[in-house]
Design a protein around this motif. Structure first.
Motif, PDB file in Angstrom:
ATOM      1  N   GLY A  94      73.825  14.062  -6.431  1.00 49.89           N
ATOM      2  CA  GLY A  94      73.942  12.640  -6.775  1.00 49.89           C
ATOM      3  C   GLY A  94      72.589  11.939  -6.709  1.00 49.89           C
ATOM      4  O   GLY A  94      71.546  12.553  -6.953  1.00 49.89           O
ATOM      5  N   MET A  95      72.612  10.659  -6.378  1.00 49.48           N
ATOM      6  CA  MET A  95      71.394   9.851  -6.405  1.00 49.48           C
ATOM      7  C   MET A  95      70.279  10.375  -5.496  1.00 49.48           C
ATOM      8  O   MET A  95      69.131  10.492  -5.937  1.00 49.48           O
ATOM      9  CB  MET A  95      71.754   8.392  -6.090  1.00 49.48           C
ATOM     10  CG  MET A  95      70.612   7.433  -6.190  1.00 49.48           C
ATOM     11  SD  MET A  95      69.609   7.402  -4.715  1.00 49.48           S
ATOM     12  CE  MET A  95      70.640   6.476  -3.602  1.00 49.48           C
ATOM     13  N   PRO A  96      70.569  10.749  -4.234  1.00 52.75           N
ATOM     14  CA  PRO A  96      69.457  11.244  -3.397  1.00 52.75           C
ATOM     15  C   PRO A  96      68.828  12.512  -3.972  1.00 52.75           C
ATOM     16  O   PRO A  96      67.604  12.675  -3.947  1.00 52.75           O
ATOM     17  CB  PRO A  96      70.128  11.526  -2.042  1.00 52.75           C
ATOM     18  CG  PRO A  96      71.349  10.660  -2.039  1.00 52.75           C
ATOM     19  CD  PRO A  96      71.823  10.622  -3.459  1.00 52.75           C
ATOM     20  N   GLY A  97      69.673  13.393  -4.530  1.00 50.04           N
ATOM     21  CA  GLY A  97      69.143  14.627  -5.105  1.00 50.04           C
ATOM     22  C   GLY A  97      68.268  14.362  -6.321  1.00 50.04           C
ATOM     23  O   GLY A  97      67.179  14.919  -6.453  1.00 50.04           O
ATOM     24  N   LEU A  98      68.744  13.480  -7.213  1.00 53.99           N
ATOM     25  CA  LEU A  98      67.949  13.151  -8.413  1.00 53.99           C
ATOM     26  C   LEU A  98      66.631  12.499  -8.016  1.00 53.99           C
ATOM     27  O   LEU A  98      65.575  12.794  -8.582  1.00 53.99           O
ATOM     28  CB  LEU A  98      68.732  12.187  -9.312  1.00 53.99           C
ATOM     29  CG  LEU A  98      69.853  12.795 -10.143  1.00 53.99           C
ATOM     30  CD1 LEU A  98      70.597  11.696 -10.902  1.00 53.99           C
ATOM     31  CD2 LEU A  98      69.279  13.799 -11.141  1.00 53.99           C
ATOM     32  N   THR A  99      66.701  11.595  -7.033  1.00 50.02           N
ATOM     33  CA  THR A  99      65.489  10.895  -6.593  1.00 50.02           C
ATOM     34  C   THR A  99      64.479  11.888  -6.026  1.00 50.02           C
ATOM     35  O   THR A  99      63.293  11.860  -6.373  1.00 50.02           O
ATOM     36  CB  THR A  99      65.860   9.862  -5.504  1.00 50.02           C
ATOM     37  OG1 THR A  99      66.849   8.984  -6.026  1.00 50.02           O
ATOM     38  CG2 THR A  99      64.648   9.053  -5.081  1.00 50.02           C
ATOM     39  N   ALA A 100      64.966  12.769  -5.153  1.00 51.48           N
ATOM     40  CA  ALA A 100      64.058  13.737  -4.536  1.00 51.48           C
ATOM     41  C   ALA A 100      63.496  14.694  -5.591  1.00 51.48           C
ATOM     42  O   ALA A 100      62.305  15.007  -5.587  1.00 51.48           O
ATOM     43  CB  ALA A 100      64.804  14.518  -3.452  1.00 51.48           C
ATOM     44  N   TYR A 114      49.554  20.997   0.823  1.00 53.29           N
ATOM     45  CA  TYR A 114      49.957  20.332   2.067  1.00 53.29           C
ATOM     46  C   TYR A 114      50.753  19.069   1.731  1.00 53.29           C
ATOM     47  O   TYR A 114      50.234  18.159   1.069  1.00 53.29           O
ATOM     48  CB  TYR A 114      48.732  19.962   2.890  1.00 53.29           C
ATOM     49  CG  TYR A 114      47.881  21.157   3.260  1.00 53.29           C
ATOM     50  CD1 TYR A 114      48.388  22.178   4.060  1.00 53.29           C
ATOM     51  CD2 TYR A 114      46.572  21.274   2.794  1.00 53.29           C
ATOM     52  CE1 TYR A 114      47.612  23.283   4.396  1.00 53.29           C
ATOM     53  CE2 TYR A 114      45.787  22.373   3.131  1.00 53.29           C
ATOM     54  CZ  TYR A 114      46.316  23.371   3.930  1.00 53.29           C
ATOM     55  OH  TYR A 114      45.544  24.460   4.248  1.00 53.29           O
ATOM     56  N   VAL A 115      52.000  19.034   2.204  1.00 51.94           N
ATOM     57  CA  VAL A 115      52.917  17.948   1.835  1.00 51.94           C
ATOM     58  C   VAL A 115      53.345  17.167   3.080  1.00 51.94           C
ATOM     59  O   VAL A 115      53.717  17.775   4.095  1.00 51.94           O
ATOM     60  CB  VAL A 115      54.185  18.535   1.156  1.00 51.94           C
ATOM     61  CG1 VAL A 115      55.181  17.426   0.815  1.00 51.94           C
ATOM     62  CG2 VAL A 115      53.806  19.316  -0.099  1.00 51.94           C
ATOM     63  N   PHE A 116      53.308  15.848   2.986  1.00 54.53           N
ATOM     64  CA  PHE A 116      53.814  15.011   4.069  1.00 54.53           C
ATOM     65  C   PHE A 116      54.945  14.128   3.537  1.00 54.53           C
ATOM     66  O   PHE A 116      54.832  13.528   2.471  1.00 54.53           O
ATOM     67  CB  PHE A 116      52.693  14.121   4.634  1.00 54.53           C
ATOM     68  CG  PHE A 116      53.173  13.173   5.700  1.00 54.53           C
ATOM     69  CD1 PHE A 116      53.893  13.643   6.793  1.00 54.53           C
ATOM     70  CD2 PHE A 116      52.930  11.810   5.598  1.00 54.53           C
ATOM     71  CE1 PHE A 116      54.363  12.765   7.775  1.00 54.53           C
ATOM     72  CE2 PHE A 116      53.391  10.938   6.578  1.00 54.53           C
ATOM     73  CZ  PHE A 116      54.109  11.411   7.661  1.00 54.53           C
ATOM     74  N   VAL A 117      56.047  14.068   4.296  1.00 51.40           N
ATOM     75  CA  VAL A 117      57.217  13.270   3.911  1.00 51.40           C
ATOM     76  C   VAL A 117      57.521  12.291   5.040  1.00 51.40           C
ATOM     77  O   VAL A 117      57.716  12.712   6.185  1.00 51.40           O
ATOM     78  CB  VAL A 117      58.461  14.178   3.701  1.00 51.40           C
ATOM     79  CG1 VAL A 117      59.628  13.355   3.164  1.00 51.40           C
ATOM     80  CG2 VAL A 117      58.148  15.345   2.786  1.00 51.40           C
ATOM     81  N   SER A 118      57.583  10.989   4.728  1.00 54.02           N
ATOM     82  CA  SER A 118      58.004  10.014   5.748  1.00 54.02           C
ATOM     83  C   SER A 118      59.507   9.756   5.591  1.00 54.02           C
ATOM     84  O   SER A 118      60.088  10.077   4.553  1.00 54.02           O
ATOM     85  CB  SER A 118      57.192   8.714   5.629  1.00 54.02           C
ATOM     86  OG  SER A 118      57.274   8.190   4.323  1.00 54.02           O
ATOM     87  N   ALA A 119      60.119   9.164   6.625  1.00 50.76           N
ATOM     88  CA  ALA A 119      61.591   9.048   6.682  1.00 50.76           C
ATOM     89  C   ALA A 119      62.199  10.395   6.271  1.00 50.76           C
ATOM     90  O   ALA A 119      63.130  10.468   5.469  1.00 50.76           O
ATOM     91  CB  ALA A 119      62.115   7.907   5.791  1.00 50.76           C
ATOM     92  N   GLY A 146      64.449  12.268   1.960  1.00 49.68           N
ATOM     93  CA  GLY A 146      63.359  13.004   2.604  1.00 49.68           C
ATOM     94  C   GLY A 146      63.730  14.424   2.983  1.00 49.68           C
ATOM     95  O   GLY A 146      62.928  15.351   2.808  1.00 49.68           O
ATOM     96  N   GLN A 147      64.933  14.617   3.489  1.00 54.08           N
ATOM     97  CA  GLN A 147      65.308  15.975   3.921  1.00 54.08           C
ATOM     98  C   GLN A 147      65.378  16.928   2.724  1.00 54.08           C
ATOM     99  O   GLN A 147      65.100  18.117   2.855  1.00 54.08           O
ATOM    100  CB  GLN A 147      66.626  15.973   4.685  1.00 54.08           C
ATOM    101  CG  GLN A 147      67.809  15.470   3.905  1.00 54.08           C
ATOM    102  CD  GLN A 147      69.095  15.494   4.742  1.00 54.08           C
ATOM    103  OE1 GLN A 147      69.900  16.377   4.589  1.00 54.08           O
ATOM    104  NE2 GLN A 147      69.268  14.510   5.618  1.00 54.08           N
TER     105      GLN A 147
END
Ligand SMILES: NC(=O)c1ccc[n+]([C@@H]2O[C@H](COP(=O)([O-])OP(=O)(O)OC[C@H]3O[C@@H](n4cnc5c(N)ncnc54)[C@H](OP(=O)(O)O)[C@@H]3O)[C@@H](O)[C@H]2O)c1
Length: 221
Positions: free
Chosen positions: A73-79, A94-99, A105-106
């Motif tokens: 859904g929306m979180p998957g499409l956004t990510a 090197y990747v950094f993810v906030s929240a 984010g997950q």
């Protein structure tokens, strides 16, 4: 003088959100009774949806329907779009993810691992930090609320700098990240949750780093 009738009117509105639903009646050609859909429903038993663009028909039902509120859904499409299309990750970056423990984010962290990247996430509790490392496969994670100096924290986890920043929070975290970006880094500006409820947003003092490091900052879709 308070207008209590108005207050109650506002309070009694169902919460807006995204959900999964079955069509019970339709006046639109694209949807018929019995179709499964995900999209802009409200937190209520029955919704009237006037804008068909808010709904997406569910074709594949061989997965739990709840996936359409997450990865499908929306979180998957956004990510997916924010990470793959906007950041164009390469193996070893090197990747950094906030929240990072949030819905988006997950997933970004897991996509980064699938892409062969080194990924670190920040989150606001010990439980979330543990979850990022033990369940979601992040290489490292830290509790930003326990860090006195975010710049020092990022240098600890990224001694050689950050190639990709997936931005969910904005404010002081963005400022610290900008100082730690590598040349030709990418920032996916997905959200800035730390700023949404402030009367006056935080100033970010080192925006010139975007030019100095030739950072490509793209606005999330
Ligand atoms: N561009 C788009 O189309 C799009 C689509 C969806 C979401 N977004 C944005 O993406 C971001 C993440 O969304 P989501 O759905 O993953 O959110 P979510 O699951 O609701 O998680 C949000 C998390 O943000 C953290 N947070 C809250 N206030 C904060 C603050 N002041 N400073 C730092 N962190 C804070 C909290 O985690 P901690 O306990 O770890 O602090 C919270 O659990 C949001 O900014 C959202 O607006 C954008």
């Amino acid at each position: 003088m308070w207008d209590f009738s108005l207050c109650f009117d506002v309070m009694l509105q169902p919460i807006e959100g995204l959900g999964v639903a079955k069509v019970v009646d339709s006046m639109h050609l694209n949807f018929k009774k019995g179709d499964l859909v995900w999209g802009g429903t409200k937190w209520e038993e029955y919704s009237i949806v006037n804008d068909p663009q808010l709904l997406f028909k569910i074709q594949d039902t061989d997965v739990p329907l709840s996936y359409y509120t997450g990865i499908l859904g929306m979180p998957g499409l956004t990510a997916y779009v924010g990470f793959y299309d906007i950041c164009a990750p390469k193996k070893g970056e090197y990747v950094f993810v906030s929240a990072a423990a949030g819905a988006v984010g997950q997933l970004v962290g897991q996509f980064a691992k699938l892409s062969g990247c080194y990924v670190v996430g920040s989150a606001g509790t010990k439980e979330k930090v543990d979850l990022l490392k033990s369940k979601f496969g992040f290489d490292e994670a830290f509790n930003y609320k326990e860090e006195q100096d975010l710049d020092a924290a990022l240098k600890r986890y990224f001694p050689d700098g950050i190639d990709i920043y997936f931005e969910n929070v904005g404010g002081k975290m963005l400022e610290a990240v900008l100082s730690n970006m590598r040349l030709n880094g990418r920032i996916s500006a997905c959200g800035m949750i730390s700023q949404y409820n402030l009367e006056q947003g935080d100033g970010v003092h080192n925006l010139s780093q975007i030019i100095a490091k030739d950072v490509n900052e793209a606005i999330g879709r």
